[in-house]
Design a protein around this motif. Structure first.
Motif, PDB file in Angstrom:
ATOM      1  N   LEU A 120     -32.483  59.985   1.831  1.00  0.00           N
ATOM      2  CA  LEU A 120     -32.903  59.991   0.426  1.00  0.00           C
ATOM      3  C   LEU A 120     -32.099  60.938  -0.458  1.00  0.00           C
ATOM      4  O   LEU A 120     -32.313  60.979  -1.665  1.00  0.00           O
ATOM      5  CB  LEU A 120     -34.396  60.342   0.320  1.00  0.00           C
ATOM      6  N   GLY A 121     -31.192  61.695   0.126  1.00  0.00           N
ATOM      7  CA  GLY A 121     -30.395  62.608  -0.679  1.00  0.00           C
ATOM      8  C   GLY A 121     -31.193  63.818  -1.119  1.00  0.00           C
ATOM      9  O   GLY A 121     -32.120  64.251  -0.440  1.00  0.00           O
ATOM     10  N   LEU A 122     -30.831  64.366  -2.279  1.00  0.00           N
ATOM     11  CA  LEU A 122     -31.513  65.552  -2.782  1.00  0.00           C
ATOM     12  C   LEU A 122     -32.886  65.179  -3.332  1.00  0.00           C
ATOM     13  O   LEU A 122     -33.033  64.153  -3.996  1.00  0.00           O
ATOM     14  CB  LEU A 122     -30.674  66.207  -3.884  1.00  0.00           C
ATOM     15  N   PRO A 123     -33.905  66.010  -3.101  1.00  0.00           N
ATOM     16  CA  PRO A 123     -35.240  65.695  -3.620  1.00  0.00           C
ATOM     17  C   PRO A 123     -35.292  65.800  -5.134  1.00  0.00           C
ATOM     18  O   PRO A 123     -34.669  66.698  -5.721  1.00  0.00           O
ATOM     19  CB  PRO A 123     -36.136  66.751  -2.960  1.00  0.00           C
ATOM     20  N   PRO A 124     -36.009  64.903  -5.787  1.00  0.00           N
ATOM     21  CA  PRO A 124     -36.138  65.004  -7.243  1.00  0.00           C
ATOM     22  C   PRO A 124     -36.958  66.232  -7.626  1.00  0.00           C
ATOM     23  O   PRO A 124     -37.753  66.738  -6.835  1.00  0.00           O
ATOM     24  CB  PRO A 124     -36.879  63.710  -7.617  1.00  0.00           C
ATOM     25  N   VAL A 125     -36.777  66.687  -8.847  1.00  0.00           N
ATOM     26  CA  VAL A 125     -37.469  67.888  -9.302  1.00  0.00           C
ATOM     27  C   VAL A 125     -38.980  67.719  -9.206  1.00  0.00           C
ATOM     28  O   VAL A 125     -39.700  68.618  -8.782  1.00  0.00           O
ATOM     29  CB  VAL A 125     -37.057  68.220 -10.750  1.00  0.00           C
ATOM     30  N   TRP A 126     -39.479  66.534  -9.584  1.00  0.00           N
ATOM     31  CA  TRP A 126     -40.935  66.351  -9.602  1.00  0.00           C
ATOM     32  C   TRP A 126     -41.536  66.425  -8.205  1.00  0.00           C
ATOM     33  O   TRP A 126     -42.688  66.822  -8.033  1.00  0.00           O
ATOM     34  CB  TRP A 126     -41.320  65.033 -10.278  1.00  0.00           C
TER      35      TRP A 126
END
Length: 209
Positions: A120-126
């Motif tokens: 999933l790559g980098l986690p989103p900020v939320w």
């Protein structure tokens, strides 16, 4: 309690301030010769296109078209995912959970931000925000609604708490009307959010056949 709107955590001005500081720091490091712009670009590209949601989308698409792979993914997600070339740090202990009629899965990390980077790559900020981490557990249906995912009242919602020991990949249901699509075309409709459980695949957003 704060709320999540349009798939983002509250506090946009604070996030914008952080982003501005990051850009300023990047500019300073480049000007002083500590880092090369090309190296930064390569790093971003790696996590956005190589170690990112595209990897997970390919896993989901393979599970949609290959029953044997789907069974393997259900039994041993780490090995099945590794067979496609995706693995490593933050993806050592994977588990796949499958949406089905009447049951929907979503993932959260209540303690910090454990996340399957290889798929999933980098986690989103939320995903890392306190409102999401608390409300996903206490009121998941409301949170999903704020992401635009409205489920039937009869649908059971299961929330999985990601940890350092195990990380989850949601395998969404294959949308109707996609029979005969190629694996590549199917992968193009699988979003990052649909693999967290806060979104659904959208056949309207698809690459050309």
């Amino acid at each position: 309690m704060s709320h999540i709107h349009d798939g983002h955590a509250p506090g946009h001005s604070h996030l914008e301030e952080i982003e501005a500081r990051v850009r300023a720091l990047e500019t300073l490091l480049v000007e002083k010769g500590y880092v090369e712009p090309a190296a930064l670009d390569a790093l971003v590209d790696t996590y956005e296109t190589k170690v990112g949601p595209r990897n997970g989308a390919r896993v989901v698409a393979r599970a949609w078209v290959d029953d044997a792979f789907r069974d393997w993914l259900a039994r041993d997600a780490t090995a099945a995912i590794a067979s496609l070339g995706y693995g490593g740090r933050q993806g050592e202990h994977m588990r796949a959970v499958f949406n089905r009629p009447g049951e929907h899965h979503m993932v959260v990390c209540t303690l910090c931000s454990c996340y399957p980077w290889p798929v999933l790559g980098l986690p989103p900020v939320w995903y890392k925000s306190a409102p999401y981490r608390s409300r996903a557990v206490s009121e998941p249906r409301a949170v999903l609604g704020e992401f635009g995912v409205v489920l039937a009242a009869s649908t059971r919602i299961r929330v999985w708490d990601s940890t350092a020991e195990v990380r989850y990949l949601v395998v969404p249901m294959r949308p109707e009307g996609t029979d005969g699509w190629s694996e590549e075309r199917l992968a193009s409709i699988v979003s990052r959010d649909s693999m967290i459980g806060t979104g659904l695949p959208d056949p309207r957003v698809v690459a050309a056949p």
